[in-house]
Write an enzyme that holds these catalytic residues in place. Sequence first.
Site, PDB file in Angstrom:
ATOM      1  N   HIS A   1       0.887  -1.169   0.000  1.00 42.56           N
ATOM      2  CA  HIS A   1       0.000   0.000   0.000  1.00 42.56           C
ATOM      3  C   HIS A   1       0.921   1.214   0.000  1.00 42.56           C
ATOM      4  CE1 HIS A   1      -3.294  -2.750   1.238  1.00 42.56           C
ATOM      5  NE2 HIS A   1      -2.347  -3.305   1.988  1.00 42.56           N
ATOM      6  N   THR A   2       1.306   1.677  -1.180  1.00 45.14           N
ATOM      7  CA  THR A   2       2.342   2.700  -1.268  1.00 45.14           C
ATOM      8  C   THR A   2       1.927   4.020  -0.655  1.00 45.14           C
ATOM      9  OG1 THR A   2       1.556   3.258  -3.493  1.00 45.14           O
ATOM     10  CG2 THR A   2       3.386   1.697  -3.312  1.00 45.14           C
ATOM     11  N   CYS A   3       0.627   4.296  -0.643  1.00 48.06           N
ATOM     12  CA  CYS A   3       0.182   5.567  -0.062  1.00 48.06           C
ATOM     13  C   CYS A   3       0.501   5.627   1.423  1.00 48.06           C
ATOM     14  CB  CYS A   3      -1.325   5.754  -0.279  1.00 48.06           C
ATOM     15  SG  CYS A   3      -1.767   5.851  -2.025  1.00 48.06           S
ATOM     16  N   ALA A   4       0.533   4.461   2.086  1.00 47.65           N
ATOM     17  CA  ALA A   4       0.820   4.410   3.522  1.00 47.65           C
ATOM     18  C   ALA A   4       2.178   3.780   3.816  1.00 47.65           C
ATOM     19  CB  ALA A   4      -0.276   3.630   4.245  1.00 47.65           C
TER      20      ALA A   4
END
Length: 881
Positions: free
Chosen positions: A846-849
């Site tokens: 989950h690259t956003c997090a």
Amino acid sequence: MAWDGHGKRQAGDLQDQGLEAKRPRKTETESKDLCGLCESVYAQLEGPGDKSKIRQGLHHLIVQLQDVSYGYRSIDCKVALKRQLLRLLPPLAKQISAASNKGDSLVEVVGSFVDCIVRSGFAQSSRDRRDIIASGAWLMCMEPLKAGKPEDVVSAVHIYLHLSDHVGFYDDFIGMHSEFWHPSIFREILKHMPTVLHLPDSLQADEWELRCPDIEAAIKCLFCFLLFWTAKEPENRFTFEIPEALPLLNAALDAIEKYDLLFGSEIGAKCRGDPLEELIRILGLLTQFVVEKIDSQETNEQNEEVMQQLQQHAAAVLRLLVRLLKLKIPTCGAKPEAITDGPIPVDERQQDSEWIQNLFERLSDEEPPVSAACLMDVFRAMVDMPLEEQRYRLECLAPMVPRFMAGFVDQLRQKTVPPELADFKIVMNNVLQECATSFALELLEEVSFYPCLLDFTTKRAMLHAQCDRVRLTQGSGDPIRIVVPRDNVLDGVCSTLNLQDSQARIDVPLEIEFRAGYSDDTGNELVDEGEDQGGPRRQWLDRACRYFIASDLFMSPAEDAAHLEFSQTSRQRGARGIIVPSPEPVCQCVQEDWTEQFELFGCVIGFAILNKETVPVHFGHNFLRSVFGLKTDTADLLPLLEHVDKTLHTKLTYILSGSYKDLGDTLEDVLEQSHLPRTFVVSESHCQELVRSTPLLEGGDRMSVTEENKEKFVQLLLDRILISGVAQQVQYFQRGLLRVVPHELVQRITGIMSVKEIELMLCGADGIDVDDWEKYTEYENGYTSESVVVRWFWEVVREMPQHMRAQLLSFSTGSSQVPSGGFRFLQPELFTIQRVGVTDRFPAAHTCANTLDLPEYTSKAVLEQHLRFALEETGDSFGLR
């Protein structure tokens, strides 16, 4: 309450008395005898009033009471006896007030009797003390203030302080008798309070803990006095001058500063903090007084002498507030409200940062109210304090910092930090690195004029805070949505960003979506699942930068510069290699829309800056200097070349030195051996058929390089390579940057950062330190740093080559770059490994997090196999991300 002649509590005090008390206890029969004696004295007071018998009866009571303990438990208290004793006080006071001879010896006996009641512990409750005050008999205890012995004066002051605590003064004025707070009496008490607070050098920790309540009581008494008179109507108020309070407050602060440093960690937190709480409360009230008086004087235009006097009072209060900040007593809690009418809130150990500002703004600029040495002492004490304590204290001192730094302007302008500012620099950088978003903007502005005071991490935090503010104030329009394939991340981006309009500004957020590479049943191409909350944008920025540095619009000195004789060298560029724009003739030849491409690259870097992302590119310092408007002097060109092209720098330095003559070589020989032109012409491309050579000056192709003109040749060559040859590229790149980043922010970057720091902010750290990565990793859903799977994971990462670590970082966060300063500065969150309770899945991210889903594999080999497959086969596609 019991004190000795020096104001020290004795064992008879209820607070200090325990099972160890040695005084003999009276039997119940003897207590009844004392009650009978009280009845006898009371009968005389209500009856014939024989003074000799009254005095004799009181003497007997005093002698007997010295051996009567009030009791350290409620069931031991002689309540009946206490009531009888307090019952005698009103008629005794009445008897004295009716006497014509005020020097009557009965006055002294009554004073001793009241003193004995207090010392024996029969006035512990608020009601008991209230009854003593209401009777008026307490006034007899104040007689020694007029002409008594020092020990009697100390005793009188302690009795007064004990009685002053007879009501909840902060919210209840009922029962507060005006005669108790009469200025003539209180001034005498106030005059002797510093003597009471004078403590011996031999004081030990347990004694200091017993003295803290004395300091608290003295300051609270002063506060209550002021509240009592300010609560009255203006025509009935008593005028109190601030200098009257200064001896007591300074004495209290001297004691706290000295003994808290010695014993602070050895006593209870409440006992330690209560005197400080009272000091802060009284100084808040005095601040309010002096501010109101100064404002009133300015409104009424009173004489200058009165205003100067008030400013002296303000300066005195300000110095006390600054001294408070030096104390290491923990203070941080809820921030008090600004000064308002009425009492200061209870249970606060913080002064409001506005207090110092309000006082400081009302002082003249002629002489600083607080010396530089005092402020240096405060900063020295702050160095070892926790971060939150440093932040609070620095925010309080913020109004005074500009004038403090003004004394060192000459050194600061020379980019030298004087030793006197060393502690200030440490504290300020600690605070600004963590709290730049909420800190005093005035201080940030002032400090930014002297970049030598700021560490790189602090500068970056300040700029990131400004980037956050810019994004929050961006236009309310719809975000720019860019949909691109993964194999051509710049496809159609120029038209989407409207780069055809030279005046267009990009002041709305950017959202990135990647095409999935396949279509649905209706033939429509799909996009990756998930919403762009930072991950896709980071990946797009990373890939876009890699596209540009791999194009012919940029070159690396490792490829050999165009001015050297061409050789078939590898054109592979390391992701971390230095790049510079190709010469303008080359750009014109290799790409028709080269100006638009440089402008687009400027936009990409602007998005990276504004979103606090790092990118995989190291620009040459000459290019960065030009883009960010940093001036480059002619004398700086040769040193600047060393960062861009060390090989050429070495050759030109050798030519200028003339040391080749010692070897018998000529200048022509050296130029030929170095593959440098022998005339004032530079070849800017390896392909002579497409790109013609460029003369360094008019007729340069006919001018040979000689010993006499070699310095001019070197200077013109440096200017062509570093300045004029890339001027157009800089112009269009800068235009793209300013489409995204406001000009004010660019100016702030150039104002506080060197070119090396700008590069570090953009590009992050070199290499990936696995130890640092592991140190700043968090774990969720059942994993800990000691979990077996987690240990296997870090072992596998340590065995990876650097390029695979970068691939893993990109897979997990969207960017292959480590932020400058390490993984603790990863945005928007620390790297997180999350447990997945299955064994038949590949890792997902989950690259956003910045989160990696790591299944609970059964062995290290299985984990390594699945992780490598995820990196090599799935690449950068987001899938579940």
